[in-house]
Design a protein around this motif. Sequence first.
Motif, PDB file in Angstrom:
ATOM      1  N   TYR A  86      45.913  90.280  26.341  1.00 53.66           N
ATOM      2  CA  TYR A  86      45.750  90.742  27.724  1.00 53.66           C
ATOM      3  C   TYR A  86      46.153  89.678  28.735  1.00 53.66           C
ATOM      4  O   TYR A  86      46.701  89.996  29.792  1.00 53.66           O
ATOM      5  N   SER A  87      45.914  88.412  28.434  1.00 55.25           N
ATOM      6  CA  SER A  87      46.330  87.375  29.387  1.00 55.25           C
ATOM      7  C   SER A  87      47.851  87.335  29.499  1.00 55.25           C
ATOM      8  O   SER A  87      48.392  87.191  30.598  1.00 55.25           O
ATOM      9  N   ARG A  88      48.545  87.510  28.387  1.00 59.73           N
ATOM     10  CA  ARG A  88      50.009  87.554  28.435  1.00 59.73           C
ATOM     11  C   ARG A  88      50.505  88.817  29.136  1.00 59.73           C
ATOM     12  O   ARG A  88      51.494  88.777  29.879  1.00 59.73           O
ATOM     13  N   THR A  89      49.828  89.920  28.930  1.00 60.08           N
ATOM     14  CA  THR A  89      50.221  91.168  29.580  1.00 60.08           C
ATOM     15  C   THR A  89      50.059  91.070  31.093  1.00 60.08           C
ATOM     16  O   THR A  89      50.961  91.444  31.853  1.00 60.08           O
ATOM     17  N   VAL A  90      48.917  90.568  31.533  1.00 60.81           N
ATOM     18  CA  VAL A  90      48.674  90.417  32.977  1.00 60.81           C
ATOM     19  C   VAL A  90      49.691  89.441  33.558  1.00 60.81           C
ATOM     20  O   VAL A  90      50.258  89.686  34.629  1.00 60.81           O
ATOM     21  N   PHE A  91      49.951  88.354  32.866  1.00 57.30           N
ATOM     22  CA  PHE A  91      50.928  87.375  33.324  1.00 57.30           C
ATOM     23  C   PHE A  91      52.311  88.016  33.422  1.00 57.30           C
ATOM     24  O   PHE A  91      53.031  87.822  34.413  1.00 57.30           O
ATOM     25  N   ALA A  92      52.699  88.775  32.398  1.00 61.88           N
ATOM     26  CA  ALA A  92      54.024  89.405  32.378  1.00 61.88           C
ATOM     27  C   ALA A  92      54.202  90.382  33.534  1.00 61.88           C
ATOM     28  O   ALA A  92      55.299  90.511  34.083  1.00 61.88           O
ATOM     29  N   ASP A  93      53.134  91.066  33.908  1.00 62.73           N
ATOM     30  CA  ASP A  93      53.214  92.017  35.029  1.00 62.73           C
ATOM     31  C   ASP A  93      53.564  91.328  36.343  1.00 62.73           C
ATOM     32  O   ASP A  93      54.081  91.964  37.255  1.00 62.73           O
ATOM     33  N   LEU A  94      53.261  90.054  36.455  1.00 65.58           N
ATOM     34  CA  LEU A  94      53.456  89.330  37.706  1.00 65.58           C
ATOM     35  C   LEU A  94      54.802  88.602  37.776  1.00 65.58           C
ATOM     36  O   LEU A  94      55.087  87.938  38.770  1.00 65.58           O
ATOM     37  N   ILE A  95      55.614  88.753  36.747  1.00 64.08           N
ATOM     38  CA  ILE A  95      56.894  88.044  36.681  1.00 64.08           C
ATOM     39  C   ILE A  95      58.024  88.975  37.125  1.00 64.08           C
ATOM     40  O   ILE A  95      58.154  90.088  36.611  1.00 64.08           O
ATOM     41  N   PRO A  96      58.856  88.521  38.061  1.00 65.74           N
ATOM     42  CA  PRO A  96      60.030  89.329  38.435  1.00 65.74           C
ATOM     43  C   PRO A  96      60.981  89.478  37.239  1.00 65.74           C
ATOM     44  O   PRO A  96      61.162  88.529  36.461  1.00 65.74           O
ATOM     45  N   ALA A  97      61.558  90.657  37.092  1.00 66.96           N
ATOM     46  CA  ALA A  97      62.489  90.910  35.992  1.00 66.96           C
ATOM     47  C   ALA A  97      63.636  89.915  36.037  1.00 66.96           C
ATOM     48  O   ALA A  97      64.124  89.547  37.107  1.00 66.96           O
ATOM     49  N   GLY A  98      64.023  89.469  34.878  1.00 68.58           N
ATOM     50  CA  GLY A  98      65.112  88.513  34.778  1.00 68.58           C
ATOM     51  C   GLY A  98      64.643  87.068  34.777  1.00 68.58           C
ATOM     52  O   GLY A  98      65.426  86.165  34.511  1.00 68.58           O
ATOM     53  N   GLN A  99      63.380  86.835  35.071  1.00 68.06           N
ATOM     54  CA  GLN A  99      62.852  85.469  35.098  1.00 68.06           C
ATOM     55  C   GLN A  99      61.775  85.249  34.041  1.00 68.06           C
ATOM     56  O   GLN A  99      61.041  84.273  34.085  1.00 68.06           O
ATOM     57  N   GLU A 100      61.698  86.158  33.083  1.00 69.14           N
ATOM     58  CA  GLU A 100      60.660  86.089  32.061  1.00 69.14           C
ATOM     59  C   GLU A 100      60.725  84.807  31.242  1.00 69.14           C
ATOM     60  O   GLU A 100      59.706  84.188  30.946  1.00 69.14           O
ATOM     61  N   GLY A 101      61.947  84.401  30.880  1.00 65.83           N
ATOM     62  CA  GLY A 101      62.109  83.200  30.071  1.00 65.83           C
ATOM     63  C   GLY A 101      61.563  81.961  30.765  1.00 65.83           C
ATOM     64  O   GLY A 101      60.879  81.146  30.151  1.00 65.83           O
ATOM     65  N   PHE A 103      59.307  81.802  33.243  1.00 65.95           N
ATOM     66  CA  PHE A 103      57.854  81.860  33.438  1.00 65.95           C
ATOM     67  C   PHE A 103      57.101  81.692  32.120  1.00 65.95           C
ATOM     68  O   PHE A 103      56.079  81.010  32.076  1.00 65.95           O
ATOM     69  N   PHE A 104      57.594  82.319  31.044  1.00 70.23           N
ATOM     70  CA  PHE A 104      56.893  82.178  29.774  1.00 70.23           C
ATOM     71  C   PHE A 104      57.088  80.792  29.170  1.00 70.23           C
ATOM     72  O   PHE A 104      56.246  80.325  28.406  1.00 70.23           O
ATOM     73  N   ALA A 105      58.167  80.111  29.519  1.00 67.24           N
ATOM     74  CA  ALA A 105      58.324  78.716  29.093  1.00 67.24           C
ATOM     75  C   ALA A 105      57.225  77.869  29.720  1.00 67.24           C
ATOM     76  O   ALA A 105      56.600  77.039  29.037  1.00 67.24           O
ATOM     77  N   ILE A 106      56.979  78.075  31.003  1.00 70.89           N
ATOM     78  CA  ILE A 106      55.891  77.353  31.682  1.00 70.89           C
ATOM     79  C   ILE A 106      54.545  77.729  31.066  1.00 70.89           C
ATOM     80  O   ILE A 106      53.695  76.876  30.831  1.00 70.89           O
ATOM     81  N   TYR A 107      54.365  79.015  30.786  1.00 66.95           N
ATOM     82  CA  TYR A 107      53.123  79.495  30.172  1.00 66.95           C
ATOM     83  C   TYR A 107      52.870  78.770  28.852  1.00 66.95           C
ATOM     84  O   TYR A 107      51.768  78.281  28.599  1.00 66.95           O
ATOM     85  N   ALA A 162      54.759  93.104  44.130  1.00 65.13           N
ATOM     86  CA  ALA A 162      55.567  92.016  44.692  1.00 65.13           C
ATOM     87  C   ALA A 162      56.651  91.593  43.708  1.00 65.13           C
ATOM     88  O   ALA A 162      57.797  91.352  44.101  1.00 65.13           O
ATOM     89  N   ALA A 163      56.310  91.498  42.420  1.00 64.94           N
ATOM     90  CA  ALA A 163      57.306  91.124  41.408  1.00 64.94           C
ATOM     91  C   ALA A 163      58.394  92.184  41.324  1.00 64.94           C
ATOM     92  O   ALA A 163      59.582  91.860  41.234  1.00 64.94           O
ATOM     93  N   ARG A 164      58.012  93.446  41.379  1.00 66.63           N
ATOM     94  CA  ARG A 164      59.001  94.523  41.330  1.00 66.63           C
ATOM     95  C   ARG A 164      59.860  94.559  42.588  1.00 66.63           C
ATOM     96  O   ARG A 164      61.049  94.861  42.523  1.00 66.63           O
ATOM     97  N   SER A 165      59.270  94.283  43.734  1.00 68.92           N
ATOM     98  CA  SER A 165      60.045  94.315  44.975  1.00 68.92           C
ATOM     99  C   SER A 165      61.069  93.183  44.998  1.00 68.92           C
ATOM    100  O   SER A 165      62.155  93.342  45.549  1.00 68.92           O
ATOM    101  N   GLN A 166      60.738  92.041  44.397  1.00 67.86           N
ATOM    102  CA  GLN A 166      61.709  90.945  44.306  1.00 67.86           C
ATOM    103  C   GLN A 166      62.914  91.384  43.490  1.00 67.86           C
ATOM    104  O   GLN A 166      64.048  91.045  43.804  1.00 67.86           O
ATOM    105  N   VAL A 167      62.662  92.168  42.456  1.00 70.17           N
ATOM    106  CA  VAL A 167      63.753  92.671  41.625  1.00 70.17           C
ATOM    107  C   VAL A 167      64.605  93.640  42.438  1.00 70.17           C
ATOM    108  O   VAL A 167      65.834  93.566  42.418  1.00 70.17           O
ATOM    109  N   SER A 168      63.951  94.540  43.182  1.00 68.02           N
ATOM    110  CA  SER A 168      64.686  95.508  44.000  1.00 68.02           C
ATOM    111  C   SER A 168      65.540  94.798  45.037  1.00 68.02           C
ATOM    112  O   SER A 168      66.694  95.172  45.257  1.00 68.02           O
ATOM    113  N   GLU A 169      65.000  93.784  45.673  1.00 71.54           N
ATOM    114  CA  GLU A 169      65.750  93.027  46.688  1.00 71.54           C
ATOM    115  C   GLU A 169      66.945  92.319  46.042  1.00 71.54           C
ATOM    116  O   GLU A 169      68.030  92.301  46.607  1.00 71.54           O
ATOM    117  N   ALA A 170      66.759  91.767  44.861  1.00 73.42           N
ATOM    118  CA  ALA A 170      67.847  91.089  44.174  1.00 73.42           C
ATOM    119  C   ALA A 170      68.953  92.065  43.773  1.00 73.42           C
ATOM    120  O   ALA A 170      70.140  91.757  43.903  1.00 73.42           O
TER     121      ALA A 170
END
Length: 177
Positions: A86-101, A103-107, A162-170
């Motif tokens: 669940y901690s990874r799931t909640v964290f993943a929800d907050l990451i803009p698409a395309g930046q998962e690598g 953010f999860f590297a920092i995690y 907010a994470a999804r809107s960053q993707v839409s803007e990009a």
Amino acid sequence: MGLIVISVLAPLSAFVGNFFFLKLQTMLDVKSKNMLLLNLSILALLPLWATFGWFTPPGGIGLKNEWEMYVFAVIYGLNLGSVQSYSRTVFADLIPAGQEGQFFAIYEITDKGSSWMGPMVVAIIVQTTDSLRLTNLYLLATMILPGIFLYLFMDHERGTLAARSQVSEAVDRELRT
């Protein structure tokens, strides 16, 4: 023999706990953040249980009996697997698409980097107080403080949007160029 049984019980319970809490989440239609808070709350009960040992006579509860260690290992295991999921799931929800690598590297760096801190804090507590039971207060804090932070200061839905809107803007910027 008891330590061997405990070392098998905890990971097996973690495996079962993942499926149990996922089924519970589906049945109750609960969000991942709330499931994480539930897991942290249950895990916070374990050091409280161990702390009862200060106040009970020999043979009483508070991790003074062998059977308590087995129950402790099962409860810990049931929650360990799901709290990690669940901690990874909640964290993943907050990451803009395309930046998962990134953010999860920092995690993972913080996850592995902090794995030495817990044993160090426990060693310092034991060396300065001559009491292993006082480490339960530290363990309690490591469960309660993140739960309080998540509950009071993290708006999961807003962060996900907010994470999804960053993707839409990009995507919009890319389409315009």
